[in-house]
Design an enzyme around this catalytic site. Sequence first.
Site, PDB file in Angstrom:
ATOM      1  N   HIS A 234       4.587  11.198   7.062  1.00  0.00           N
ATOM      2  CA  HIS A 234       5.178  12.129   8.033  1.00  0.00           C
ATOM      3  C   HIS A 234       4.230  13.268   8.391  1.00  0.00           C
ATOM      4  O   HIS A 234       4.579  14.085   9.253  1.00  0.00           O
ATOM      5  CB  HIS A 234       6.496  12.699   7.499  1.00  0.00           C
ATOM      6  N   ASP A 636       6.340  16.049  27.844  1.00  0.00           N
ATOM      7  CA  ASP A 636       6.297  17.514  27.761  1.00  0.00           C
ATOM      8  C   ASP A 636       5.014  17.928  27.041  1.00  0.00           C
ATOM      9  O   ASP A 636       5.011  18.243  25.858  1.00  0.00           O
ATOM     10  CB  ASP A 636       7.534  18.010  27.010  1.00  0.00           C
TER      11      ASP A 636
END
Length: 715
Positions: A234, A636
Amino acid sequence: MGHSHCSSACRFRFCALAFKAAVLIQRWYRRYVARLEMRRRCTWRIFQSIEYACEQDQIKLHNFFSYLMDRFTPSSSKERKLPHAFCRYAELEKYCDYESMEVPDSYVGPRLSFPLLPDHATALLEAFKQKQQLHARYVLNLLHETRKHLKQLPNISHVSTCYSEEVTVCGDLHGQLDDLFLIFYKNGLPSPSKTYVFNGDFVDRGKQSLEILIVLFTFLLVYPNEVHLNRGNHEDHMVNLRYGFTKEVMQKYKVHGRKILKMIQNVFCWLPLATLIDEKVLIIHGGISDTTDLDMLEKIQRHKFISVLRGKKRKESNRNVEIQEINGEDKAQASPAEQDGAASACPQSRAAQAPSMANRLEFSRWVRQTVQEQIERCRRLVDVSESEEEELTYSSLVSMTDLDAPESFRSLQILDILWSDPMPQEGCRENTVRGGGCYFGPDVTEKILKKYSLQFLIRSHECKQEGYEFCHNRKVLTIFSASNYYEIGSNRGAYVKLGPDLVPHFVQYQANKTAHTLTMTQRISRVEESAFRALREKLFAHTSALSSAFKAYDKEGRITLSTWATAVESVLRLGLPWRMLRPQLVRSAADGTLEYQSWLEDLAMEQRSREHIQSGLLEVIYRNRSNLETIFRIIDRDHSGLISFEEFHQTWKLFSSHMNIELTDDGISDLVRSIDFNKDGNIDFNEFLEAFRLVKQSTPAARAKPPRSHDANRI
């Protein structure tokens, strides 16, 4: 005399009855505990299966974008803006000028000055307990100093118990700051006599990932010889886009969040890959494979692997295409000469050049065809095979790899140690459950331990009910430090302490006070309820596919319960014991059959009670919301939570083709104006989602029939 004999007989009968009662109570209690344990194990499998299925989706989504970006080579500079909107997320900015930022006098949070002292670390802990926020200037300064320190570290950190009383190893924290506080409270803060190893997965899922990073990086700089950080799967910006860390940072630092994310992205790729204690205990986040080479890991330029999911460019041959696709790579990354050679060797290979967007119909047809090819490849690579004979083992995939292509092999080495899991069977095979890394058996563990003269290895990566678990004849220890990971009461957290004798000593805990007040039955019932709620959402998200699967077995509207279990597994592929779970999910008729259409309507009714959306659209949204949110964050580019009309217009050209939705340029312009509800000239995620729903509503196919499962699965 007779009275005494009668009394003895009564006592004997009483004792016999008491003994029988004790046996019955004991039998009842054992059955009760066995049922609870069965419920707990089923609940655990539900949570893990759904979690790993989401990780598969993340890798599939990444492979899809990698595939399109590598093959989409438009002819005009104007058209190049389209893929550029997607690939900018992987770029790293140069160091930000944090020194130009001013900290206002009104700021009441903690202040940092470098070099850091122990008082700074304790002040940060107290500030975070009081829910205070560190100013962006200090965050960027801390990240800058952390990066400078990490650059000096080797890929494998070496720790000795000779210089400290013991070494404490912590597993996944996943943004749960209370667990870290509890570890420090129970075990003490890092110090010259208290060494810590934090084994990756500091971020995502929890709500205080950034605070955990700040605390760990601060202690790393204060005690560089006593605090060691390993990279987890992660610590990857592509994973962070999906699992919450990117969103968390942008919400907490709306002005400077983009700079902070870029710096963190850079810091993550400099984190060490493993730790060795006394040259006898290997600590890695995920696991190993039969090709793990610690000598190679020592030499890898780890900072080049910004995202482990997206491997670097490399040479490739026709034999290693599939193993490269696991890492998100393909033939478009090879040199022109190699591409020509591959094309001549494989007549089925297609040219990478896309048709011009001037011809909308031709371009749309091309995109859909290439997307379908990629989906089929992902399905072959990630999905569970129907038969063992057809399944490629991990070793066979590696054997197909051209070992003369070192970059490919290095990428695979890192992927293995961050994503792999142990299995009880012998051998080493591809990890089809997570979609990345491998499964390694006891023989692989024994081989690696013997090769490098190790006693055992410590890994994390998997939630365990007790916080830790041994396997492979106690040669592999899994440690997980995030308590209540799935639900309050679902699991304990734990850390392990190793002294000079390297004998592990465990400390378990529950960071949530509510969990301490629950009985075992209450805890299991609470977790079970949460698990089945998540499972019903998963079932509802695949309503259309389930309906088709049921009809294939019976056209009359009724199926047997055995058929129901088979059909559900064929659609969801979660590997769950559906026959055992059936009583919680299905109410059968007296003849033991199920009216499946009524059951599907009940699922839809349950979800519609929370979301006032038409059922067919809601199904699509449930199935694709995480993917849509990840796509939105990729578009974005500045992580502002908004995308411009131009970005939306460029993106929708590709996206609408991918979703089999035909829209003209004027149609896209009308759409973007209609969903900009607050008329601010930008599109937020809710508005982006509204566009998806409006278009699905307006298409003739959507009005004529419910959305097909494979259409939505293309995302």
